[in-house]
Design a protein around this motif. Structure first.
Motif, PDB file in Angstrom:
ATOM      1  N   ASN A  14      -4.952  31.844   4.689  1.00 35.92           N
ATOM      2  CA  ASN A  14      -5.510  31.212   5.825  1.00 35.92           C
ATOM      3  C   ASN A  14      -4.603  30.533   7.021  1.00 35.92           C
ATOM      4  O   ASN A  14      -3.721  30.161   6.335  1.00 35.92           O
ATOM      5  CB  ASN A  14      -6.591  30.052   5.197  1.00 35.92           C
ATOM      6  CG  ASN A  14      -7.689  30.634   4.472  1.00 35.92           C
ATOM      7  OD1 ASN A  14      -8.343  31.516   4.995  1.00 35.92           O
ATOM      8  ND2 ASN A  14      -7.695  30.259   3.070  1.00 35.92           N
TER       9      ASN A  14
ATOM     10  N   GLN B 140      -7.643  26.968  16.377  1.00 33.20           N
ATOM     11  CA  GLN B 140      -8.503  28.148  15.923  1.00 33.20           C
ATOM     12  C   GLN B 140      -7.976  28.396  14.471  1.00 33.20           C
ATOM     13  O   GLN B 140      -6.932  27.662  14.023  1.00 33.20           O
ATOM     14  CB  GLN B 140      -7.758  29.273  16.683  1.00 33.20           C
ATOM     15  CG  GLN B 140      -8.097  29.232  18.293  1.00 33.20           C
ATOM     16  CD  GLN B 140      -7.708  30.484  18.930  1.00 33.20           C
ATOM     17  OE1 GLN B 140      -6.632  31.035  18.654  1.00 33.20           O
ATOM     18  NE2 GLN B 140      -8.505  30.932  19.986  1.00 33.20           N
ATOM     19  N   THR B 141      -8.617  29.117  13.924  1.00 34.02           N
ATOM     20  CA  THR B 141      -8.504  29.347  12.269  1.00 34.02           C
ATOM     21  C   THR B 141      -8.449  31.013  12.229  1.00 34.02           C
ATOM     22  O   THR B 141      -9.173  31.744  13.165  1.00 34.02           O
ATOM     23  CB  THR B 141      -9.328  28.714  11.433  1.00 34.02           C
ATOM     24  OG1 THR B 141     -10.669  29.128  11.758  1.00 34.02           O
ATOM     25  CG2 THR B 141      -9.182  27.184  11.396  1.00 34.02           C
ATOM     26  N   LYS B 142      -7.730  31.456  11.124  1.00 33.86           N
ATOM     27  CA  LYS B 142      -7.790  32.844  10.983  1.00 33.86           C
ATOM     28  C   LYS B 142      -7.611  33.198   9.613  1.00 33.86           C
ATOM     29  O   LYS B 142      -6.870  32.451   8.878  1.00 33.86           O
ATOM     30  CB  LYS B 142      -6.605  33.508  11.622  1.00 33.86           C
ATOM     31  CG  LYS B 142      -6.262  35.056  11.294  1.00 33.86           C
ATOM     32  CD  LYS B 142      -4.943  35.529  11.943  1.00 33.86           C
ATOM     33  CE  LYS B 142      -4.402  36.802  11.559  1.00 33.86           C
ATOM     34  NZ  LYS B 142      -5.599  37.791  11.894  1.00 33.86           N
TER      35      LYS B 142
ATOM     36  N   TRP C 253       0.138  28.182  22.657  1.00 30.03           N
ATOM     37  CA  TRP C 253      -0.132  28.166  21.327  1.00 30.03           C
ATOM     38  C   TRP C 253       1.021  27.647  20.559  1.00 30.03           C
ATOM     39  O   TRP C 253       2.005  28.127  20.398  1.00 30.03           O
ATOM     40  CB  TRP C 253      -0.946  29.428  20.852  1.00 30.03           C
ATOM     41  CG  TRP C 253      -2.034  29.762  21.583  1.00 30.03           C
ATOM     42  CD1 TRP C 253      -2.284  30.470  22.628  1.00 30.03           C
ATOM     43  CD2 TRP C 253      -3.284  29.175  21.272  1.00 30.03           C
ATOM     44  NE1 TRP C 253      -3.634  30.443  23.036  1.00 30.03           N
ATOM     45  CE2 TRP C 253      -4.085  29.807  22.011  1.00 30.03           C
ATOM     46  CE3 TRP C 253      -3.577  28.243  20.228  1.00 30.03           C
ATOM     47  CZ2 TRP C 253      -5.643  29.164  22.027  1.00 30.03           C
ATOM     48  CZ3 TRP C 253      -5.143  27.970  19.920  1.00 30.03           C
ATOM     49  CH2 TRP C 253      -6.074  28.584  20.800  1.00 30.03           C
TER      50      TRP C 253
ATOM     51  N   ARG D 220      -3.862  27.229  13.885  1.00 33.23           N
ATOM     52  CA  ARG D 220      -3.001  26.877  15.033  1.00 33.23           C
ATOM     53  C   ARG D 220      -3.483  25.988  16.231  1.00 33.23           C
ATOM     54  O   ARG D 220      -4.763  26.315  16.335  1.00 33.23           O
ATOM     55  CB  ARG D 220      -2.557  28.475  15.671  1.00 33.23           C
ATOM     56  CG  ARG D 220      -3.587  29.092  16.487  1.00 33.23           C
ATOM     57  CD  ARG D 220      -2.838  30.335  17.010  1.00 33.23           C
ATOM     58  NE  ARG D 220      -4.021  31.075  17.868  1.00 33.23           N
ATOM     59  CZ  ARG D 220      -3.820  32.405  18.707  1.00 33.23           C
ATOM     60  NH1 ARG D 220      -2.449  32.809  18.361  1.00 33.23           N
ATOM     61  NH2 ARG D 220      -4.595  32.631  19.349  1.00 33.23           N
TER      62      ARG D 220
ATOM     63  N   PRO E 124       1.727  28.981  14.234  1.00 31.18           N
ATOM     64  CA  PRO E 124       0.437  28.492  13.086  1.00 31.18           C
ATOM     65  C   PRO E 124       1.127  27.932  11.829  1.00 31.18           C
ATOM     66  O   PRO E 124       2.496  28.145  11.593  1.00 31.18           O
ATOM     67  CB  PRO E 124      -0.222  30.236  13.016  1.00 31.18           C
ATOM     68  CG  PRO E 124       0.557  30.821  14.123  1.00 31.18           C
ATOM     69  CD  PRO E 124       1.781  30.307  14.589  1.00 31.18           C
TER      70      PRO E 124
ATOM     71  N   PRO F 156      -9.809  38.086  12.906  1.00 34.64           N
ATOM     72  CA  PRO F 156      -9.316  37.715  14.109  1.00 34.64           C
ATOM     73  C   PRO F 156      -9.242  36.234  14.338  1.00 34.64           C
ATOM     74  O   PRO F 156     -10.005  35.572  13.433  1.00 34.64           O
ATOM     75  CB  PRO F 156      -9.794  38.179  15.348  1.00 34.64           C
ATOM     76  CG  PRO F 156     -11.357  38.462  14.631  1.00 34.64           C
ATOM     77  CD  PRO F 156     -11.013  38.786  13.307  1.00 34.64           C
ATOM     78  N   TRP F 157      -8.310  35.618  15.329  1.00 31.13           N
ATOM     79  CA  TRP F 157      -8.378  34.321  15.379  1.00 31.13           C
ATOM     80  C   TRP F 157      -9.856  33.912  15.905  1.00 31.13           C
ATOM     81  O   TRP F 157     -10.354  34.513  16.910  1.00 31.13           O
ATOM     82  CB  TRP F 157      -7.415  33.750  16.500  1.00 31.13           C
ATOM     83  CG  TRP F 157      -5.808  33.739  15.683  1.00 31.13           C
ATOM     84  CD1 TRP F 157      -5.001  34.872  16.202  1.00 31.13           C
ATOM     85  CD2 TRP F 157      -5.389  32.915  14.944  1.00 31.13           C
ATOM     86  NE1 TRP F 157      -3.727  34.351  15.507  1.00 31.13           N
ATOM     87  CE2 TRP F 157      -4.067  33.275  14.750  1.00 31.13           C
ATOM     88  CE3 TRP F 157      -5.534  31.582  14.426  1.00 31.13           C
ATOM     89  CZ2 TRP F 157      -3.016  32.516  14.157  1.00 31.13           C
ATOM     90  CZ3 TRP F 157      -4.880  30.717  13.652  1.00 31.13           C
ATOM     91  CH2 TRP F 157      -3.437  31.405  13.541  1.00 31.13           C
ATOM     92  N   GLN F 158     -10.234  32.690  15.452  1.00 24.84           N
ATOM     93  CA  GLN F 158     -11.332  32.346  15.946  1.00 24.84           C
ATOM     94  C   GLN F 158     -11.328  30.610  16.383  1.00 24.84           C
ATOM     95  O   GLN F 158     -10.778  30.045  15.586  1.00 24.84           O
ATOM     96  CB  GLN F 158     -12.557  32.228  14.755  1.00 24.84           C
ATOM     97  CG  GLN F 158     -12.962  33.839  14.492  1.00 24.84           C
ATOM     98  CD  GLN F 158     -14.109  33.725  13.501  1.00 24.84           C
ATOM     99  OE1 GLN F 158     -14.315  32.923  13.112  1.00 24.84           O
ATOM    100  NE2 GLN F 158     -14.457  35.127  13.250  1.00 24.84           N
ATOM    101  N   ASP F 159     -12.011  30.067  17.361  1.00 23.13           N
ATOM    102  CA  ASP F 159     -12.150  28.825  17.835  1.00 23.13           C
ATOM    103  C   ASP F 159     -12.982  28.205  16.651  1.00 23.13           C
ATOM    104  O   ASP F 159     -14.000  28.437  16.290  1.00 23.13           O
ATOM    105  CB  ASP F 159     -12.618  28.547  19.101  1.00 23.13           C
ATOM    106  CG  ASP F 159     -11.935  29.190  20.187  1.00 23.13           C
ATOM    107  OD1 ASP F 159     -10.541  29.359  20.272  1.00 23.13           O
ATOM    108  OD2 ASP F 159     -12.470  29.513  21.325  1.00 23.13           O
TER     109      ASP F 159
END
Length: 287
Positions: free
Chosen positions: A96, A61-63, A111, A99, A114, A68-71
């Motif tokens: 940026n 996932q990135t943010k 998880w 995780r 990050p 919010p966190w996104q796949d």
């Protein structure tokens, strides 16, 4: 109704159970090492989970700051140990984050802590290898000097189209250093640094000795953000025109001009002239 002794015993049992639960969770041996590799503004996340089973799957996932966190759609429930997240980021001036999620079961995901991804990932301190590919240069003669054109490497970023090369100079403004040197005497050189705000960089050099081989190399950097410099490009060389060569060119040009003008002058001078009218041939005046 519980007595004070019973209450104390119950609390002690609960604490003991909580400690046992933590020990059991830690005893799973889930340890993962993550690392971020970057090249030409791209971002590759690698990981190693030594005690994970061969069938373990992962999700990345990135943010971005404020979101919010996104796949990462192409890195969901994968079995590989790397994920290219270059297309997930578009603004390096924001925070940026990346995780890794480890799927222990279909309903249980752990998880890992990050990792950030920003300008500091391009610095010398965090990278054992250069963060940028070298540029390419081309050299052409211009009057009594040289014109050096610098082409930057392609970037991997979602702001660029996958089908075409998107130079990194479309995303950030690099400082470009170009050096021109005498191929037989490297102490005879000129160097210039320019701030590139276009897709390509053009740098002029003058005052070069005629009839010698000169080579040009270039690299770029981002000193404003303490970023690493790229390696130098492959040298491109060209021979400046010598004085005798210039004289030869002038003579050839004069000769070609003469070849064109002489026939025209000959035709013009040899053209027959109309005879002037004589007095006898003129009409007589009426009395």
């Amino acid at each position: 109704m519980e007595t004070p002794g019973t209450t104390t015993t119950t609390r002690a049992v609960v604490r003991l159970c909580a400690m046992v639960a933590l020990l059991i969770k830690g005893s799973t041996g889930l340890v993962c090492y993550t690392a971020v590799e970057t090249l030409d503004l791209g971002c590759l996340l690698r990981w190693d989970c030594p005690h994970a089973s061969p069938n373990t799957t992962y999700t990345v996932q990135t943010k971005t700051q404020g979101d919010p966190w996104q796949d990462v759609s192409w890195c969901i429930w994968i079995s590989s140990q790397s994920c290219d997240v270059s297309q997930a980021f578009s603004n390096f001036e924001l925070y940026n984050m990346i995780r890794l999620g480890v799927h222990l079961s279909p309903s249980s995901t752990v998880w890992i802590e990050p990792r950030k991804f920003d300008y500091s990932d391009f610095s010398h301190c965090s990278l054992p290898t250069p963060a940028f590919s070298p540029p390419s240069v081309s050299v052409s003669l211009k009057d009594d000097g040289l014109l050096v054109k610098v082409q930057f490497p392609c970037a991997a970023n979602r702001r660029c189209s996958v089908e075409r090369c998107c130079p990194i100079s479309e995303l950030i403004d690099p400082w470009t250093t170009v050096t021109v040197y005498n191929n037989l005497n490297h102490s005879d050189y000129q160097s210039r640094t320019v701030w590139t705000q276009e897709v390509m960089s053009y740098v002029d050099f003058s005052g070069l000795a005629p009839g010698l081989n000169y080579c040009a190399v270039a690299n770029f950097s981002f000193p404003t953000f303490f970023m690493a410099a790229s390696p130098k490009s492959e040298p491109q060389c060209v021979k400046t025109v010598s004085k005798s060569g210039q004289l030869t060119v002038l003579c050839i040009g004069f000769g070609l001009t003469s070849l064109l003008l002489v026939p025209l002058l000959t035709v013009f001078l040899c053209r027959p002239r109309q005879p002037a009218p004589t007095i006898e041939n003129q009409p007589k005046t009426l009395v």
